[in-house]
Design a protein around this motif. Sequence first.
Motif, PDB file in Angstrom:
ATOM      1  N   HIS A 111      11.606   1.230 -15.697  1.00  0.00           N
ATOM      2  CA  HIS A 111      12.793   2.081 -15.595  1.00  0.00           C
ATOM      3  C   HIS A 111      12.865   2.845 -14.257  1.00  0.00           C
ATOM      4  O   HIS A 111      13.939   2.981 -13.663  1.00  0.00           O
ATOM      5  CB  HIS A 111      12.751   3.066 -16.777  1.00  0.00           C
ATOM      6  CG  HIS A 111      13.864   4.032 -16.844  1.00  0.00           C
ATOM      7  ND1 HIS A 111      14.992   3.825 -17.594  1.00  0.00           N
ATOM      8  CD2 HIS A 111      14.037   5.240 -16.247  1.00  0.00           C
ATOM      9  CE1 HIS A 111      15.804   4.856 -17.456  1.00  0.00           C
ATOM     10  NE2 HIS A 111      15.252   5.732 -16.646  1.00  0.00           N
ATOM     11  N   HIS A 115      15.784   2.486 -11.289  1.00  0.00           N
ATOM     12  CA  HIS A 115      16.649   3.528 -10.698  1.00  0.00           C
ATOM     13  C   HIS A 115      16.838   3.261  -9.197  1.00  0.00           C
ATOM     14  O   HIS A 115      17.867   3.603  -8.622  1.00  0.00           O
ATOM     15  CB  HIS A 115      16.047   4.913 -10.899  1.00  0.00           C
ATOM     16  CG  HIS A 115      16.499   5.590 -12.174  1.00  0.00           C
ATOM     17  ND1 HIS A 115      17.834   5.749 -12.501  1.00  0.00           N
ATOM     18  CD2 HIS A 115      15.805   6.165 -13.190  1.00  0.00           C
ATOM     19  CE1 HIS A 115      17.935   6.388 -13.660  1.00  0.00           C
ATOM     20  NE2 HIS A 115      16.724   6.647 -14.108  1.00  0.00           N
ATOM     21  N   SER A 139      15.291  12.544 -11.542  1.00  0.00           N
ATOM     22  CA  SER A 139      15.993  12.439 -12.819  1.00  0.00           C
ATOM     23  C   SER A 139      15.492  13.522 -13.759  1.00  0.00           C
ATOM     24  O   SER A 139      14.774  14.434 -13.346  1.00  0.00           O
ATOM     25  CB  SER A 139      15.769  11.053 -13.408  1.00  0.00           C
ATOM     26  OG  SER A 139      14.444  10.942 -13.867  1.00  0.00           O
ATOM     27  N   ASP A 319      21.071   7.096 -16.507  1.00  0.00           N
ATOM     28  CA  ASP A 319      20.509   5.896 -17.141  1.00  0.00           C
ATOM     29  C   ASP A 319      21.605   4.894 -17.509  1.00  0.00           C
ATOM     30  O   ASP A 319      22.631   5.265 -18.081  1.00  0.00           O
ATOM     31  CB  ASP A 319      19.718   6.306 -18.388  1.00  0.00           C
ATOM     32  CG  ASP A 319      18.423   6.996 -18.012  1.00  0.00           C
ATOM     33  OD1 ASP A 319      18.062   6.985 -16.821  1.00  0.00           O
ATOM     34  OD2 ASP A 319      17.774   7.538 -18.924  1.00  0.00           O
TER      35      ASP A 319
HETATM   36 ZN    ZN Z   1      16.262   7.456 -15.902  1.00  0.00          ZN
END
Ligand code: ZN
Length: 355
Positions: A111, A115, A139, A319
């Motif tokens: 993840h 990004h 984030s 996200d």
């Molecule tokens: Zn994230």
Amino acid sequence: MLILGIESSCDETAAAVVEDGRRVRSSVVAGQQEIHEEYGGVVPELASRAHAERITGVVTSAIEKAGCGLDDLDAIAVGHRPGLIGALLVGVSAAKALAWSLDLPLVGVDHVRAHLWAGLLDSDVQLDEAFSALGLVISGGHTAMFRCDSPTKLTKLGGTIDDAVGEAYDKAAAILGLGHPGGPTIDRLAQEIDANDRAVELPVSRLGKESLDFSFSGLKTALLYEVRGVPGPGGVFERTNAALTPERKRDLAASFQRVASKAIVLKMERAIEAMDEKPRAIIVGGGVSANSRIRRELGELAVKHGLKLVLPEMRYCVDNAAMIAGLGHHRLGQGEHDDLTLRASPSMSPIKSGG
Ligand code: ZN
Ligand code: KG4
């Protein structure tokens, strides 16, 4: 090549269809803000349950919006780490079921690395223009800088030693009596025409002289004391936030935003200067990369150092599954994919640390 991406690491249930890693044919994101708002933060068990309820509808909608069928897909990519374990398991299980039933390759995607792919979506920036890069992920769960030799080969240069910057934004918003998530609200107040970003002097964390790490808990505490006074014996505060006028909230939001941005840009500049080899670009991703002031100041930093700035479009900052499908395409192109033994994991995939 069409890849279906699935993302469920925190409180967004998302699916997307991306063509050739770049062109987003559809991106569906079902947020859960209304579920977690009354708790002031994400409740893991509620998040998992909401993912399980929504995942089928979200995937179906992404396929429909892309104007394709399941038979047109070439692979299934899924964000399988890091994140809330129960939440990740929902996406990973759905992706495995689809990959198995359609007999397609399954690609696990990190993840945090995804990004950093978000800025390449719907963009024509070539990989050799962007890499090697200084990467910044900001984030709700992560705040870290990386030297990125490629989209998957990262070396960590520094990270937060306490709160992530998005977490600090969300806590600052709670201190000011604003809703969750607080980042967008603070950003909006800070941009109001009469906002005074020097109303209070909050501390910019520098840590050691050469440190590339971040710290945001002192900033948050300074704001708390500004609003509620310094706690006396027994930790009792002098006042609540009830007396804050809308103008004071606006000015405190602007003051917080000035310092949060400064703390990030300062470390990015240190990192550029500390890197042995000058990077080609600055690549930024994560929910806080939607922040107006941080975008502007990173733009100025890039110009000052003659670097390309790769920033996600607003819809790909928070996200989403398009970034998962995009990086999944890249991994597949490198001959990498996984099988049905792919595991969800709360931590980031192995990474080198140091300069
Ligand atoms: Zn994230
Ligand atoms: O990337 P993301 O959706 O989730 C994580 O991987 O953590 O980031 C969510 C975070 C939240 O903390 C939210 O307050 C913050 O991004 N955020 C912002 C803005 N938009 C979202 N923070 C500051 N300014 C914004 N405009």
